[in-house]
Enzyme design. Structure first.
Site, PDB file in Angstrom:
ATOM      1  N   TYR A 258      -1.468  11.477   2.332  1.00  0.00           N
ATOM      2  CA  TYR A 258      -2.215  11.792   1.106  1.00  0.00           C
ATOM      3  C   TYR A 258      -2.174  13.289   0.818  1.00  0.00           C
ATOM      4  O   TYR A 258      -2.019  13.704  -0.333  1.00  0.00           O
ATOM      5  CB  TYR A 258      -3.667  11.341   1.255  1.00  0.00           C
ATOM      6  CG  TYR A 258      -3.849   9.853   1.245  1.00  0.00           C
ATOM      7  CD1 TYR A 258      -4.038   9.155   0.052  1.00  0.00           C
ATOM      8  CD2 TYR A 258      -3.854   9.115   2.431  1.00  0.00           C
ATOM      9  CE1 TYR A 258      -4.213   7.785   0.034  1.00  0.00           C
ATOM     10  CE2 TYR A 258      -4.033   7.745   2.430  1.00  0.00           C
ATOM     11  CZ  TYR A 258      -4.209   7.087   1.229  1.00  0.00           C
ATOM     12  OH  TYR A 258      -4.371   5.730   1.206  1.00  0.00           O
TER      13      TYR A 258
ATOM     14  N   ASP B 280       0.861  -1.184   0.000  1.00  0.00           N
ATOM     15  CA  ASP B 280       0.000   0.000   0.000  1.00  0.00           C
ATOM     16  C   ASP B 280       0.905   1.245   0.000  1.00  0.00           C
ATOM     17  O   ASP B 280       1.795   1.340  -0.832  1.00  0.00           O
ATOM     18  CB  ASP B 280      -0.966  -0.062   1.192  1.00  0.00           C
ATOM     19  CG  ASP B 280      -1.994   1.047   1.179  1.00  0.00           C
ATOM     20  OD1 ASP B 280      -2.991   0.919   0.429  1.00  0.00           O
ATOM     21  OD2 ASP B 280      -1.818   2.039   1.908  1.00  0.00           O
TER      22      ASP B 280
ATOM     23  N   HIS C 143      -6.905  -6.520  -1.593  1.00  0.00           N
ATOM     24  CA  HIS C 143      -5.858  -5.537  -1.321  1.00  0.00           C
ATOM     25  C   HIS C 143      -4.928  -5.937  -0.186  1.00  0.00           C
ATOM     26  O   HIS C 143      -3.738  -5.641  -0.226  1.00  0.00           O
ATOM     27  CB  HIS C 143      -6.512  -4.193  -0.986  1.00  0.00           C
ATOM     28  CG  HIS C 143      -5.534  -3.090  -0.745  1.00  0.00           C
ATOM     29  ND1 HIS C 143      -4.780  -2.526  -1.759  1.00  0.00           N
ATOM     30  CD2 HIS C 143      -5.163  -2.448   0.407  1.00  0.00           C
ATOM     31  CE1 HIS C 143      -4.020  -1.578  -1.261  1.00  0.00           C
ATOM     32  NE2 HIS C 143      -4.213  -1.514   0.047  1.00  0.00           N
TER      33      HIS C 143
END
Length: 279
Positions: free
Chosen positions: A204, A105, A257
């Site tokens: 982010y 990730d 994921h």
């Protein structure tokens, strides 16, 4: 550099202190394991035990924003150049000139950047789930597949609200994303409140303001991708090979994921193949 025979429980950089799980044979080749969002270093526990069984030593840090003593408040403290420098500080703390690097990730995105920008420090690279950043950008521009999967990235740019919303619904949200119950509970104990999520979400926010180049990777590389990943699509996964100049293996799994938690055997096998071939 640190004595090779010392265990590492923490390392420091620029006034921040990072917690580390150091396990496996202390004289073994070092594998650095970088976790993703919104998890922590324990995401690697199942994988790491399989690596220890064949003589490898693993270093799994809680990264910037996750370690309690490494949670700066300023968004710019989470720029990619800072995150890359954190990883290099851990490599220095290991006492090794080179390590094998593994990421999942956001940890995978960071691993691509470390390997691309500092190849002399990385003996091999294995990335789970996350495509090369340049492949991700190309997929975004090509059509709607990756844009639809990445909708949440724009939502996380809003100040303060994402932390509160995610803290309130952490278990429900992670269940919808396919994270197993035991793992959700363990991560929630650390992360399911707004203050703890501010740093992770700032990864982010700061990424848009970072200028670390996504160079082609020259070190031996394996990329493992789950075909049912709800966040990362096939286009970016398949384009990734164009951004690796060294020996490259692409492993596609019928999986989602959370590969370290749900596909630990296949993940560890891919890492071991890569480490063996790099040796």
């Amino acid at each position: 550099m640190r004595n090779l025979d010392e265990r590492i429980t923490t390392f420091s950089r620029d006034g921040l202190r990072f917690d580390v799980t150091d396990a496996g044979p202390i004289g073994g080749d070092v594998v650095v394991l970088l976790h993703g969002f919104p998890t922590d270093r324990t995401s690697w526990d199942r994988v790491a035990s399989r690596l220890h069984a064949v003589g490898l030593r693993t270093l799994a840090p809680d990264q910037r924003g996750y370690s309690p003593a490494a949670r700066p408040e300023d968004r710019d403290a989470y720029r990619l150049d800072e995150l890359v420098a954190d990883v290099l500080a851990l490599v220095d703390a290991s006492g090794r000139e080179q390590v094998h690097l593994v990421g999942h990730d956001w940890g995978g995105a960071l691993a691509w950047l470390v390997a691309g920008n500092h190849p002399t420090r990385i003996a091999s690279l294995t990335v789970l789930s996350t495509p090369h950043p340049a492949a991700m950008s190309r997929a975004w521009r090509r059509g709607n597949e990756q844009r639809l999967k990445s909708w949440y990235m724009a939502a996380l740019q809003v100040p303060r609200l994402p932390e509160r919303a995610m803290a309130a619904g952490y278990d429900r949200l992670m269940a919808r994303c396919g994270l197993p119950p035991d793992d959700r509970s363990r991560y929630a104990a650390k992360l399911a409140h707004a203050d703890a999520l501010a740093g992770p979400i700032n990864w982010y926010r700061a990424a848009r303001h970072s200028d670390v180049g996504a160079h082609r990777v020259q070190v031996p590389t394996t990329y493992v991708w789950g075909s049912r990943d709800p966040f990362l699509g096939r286009t970016a996964a398949e384009l990734t090979r164009e951004h690796v100049r060294g020996d490259y293996e692409f492993v596609e799994l019928d999986a989602g994921h959370w590969l370290p938690e749900t596909r630990d055997a296949e993940s560890a096998a891919a890492i071991l193949r890569r480490v063996a071939r790099a040796g």
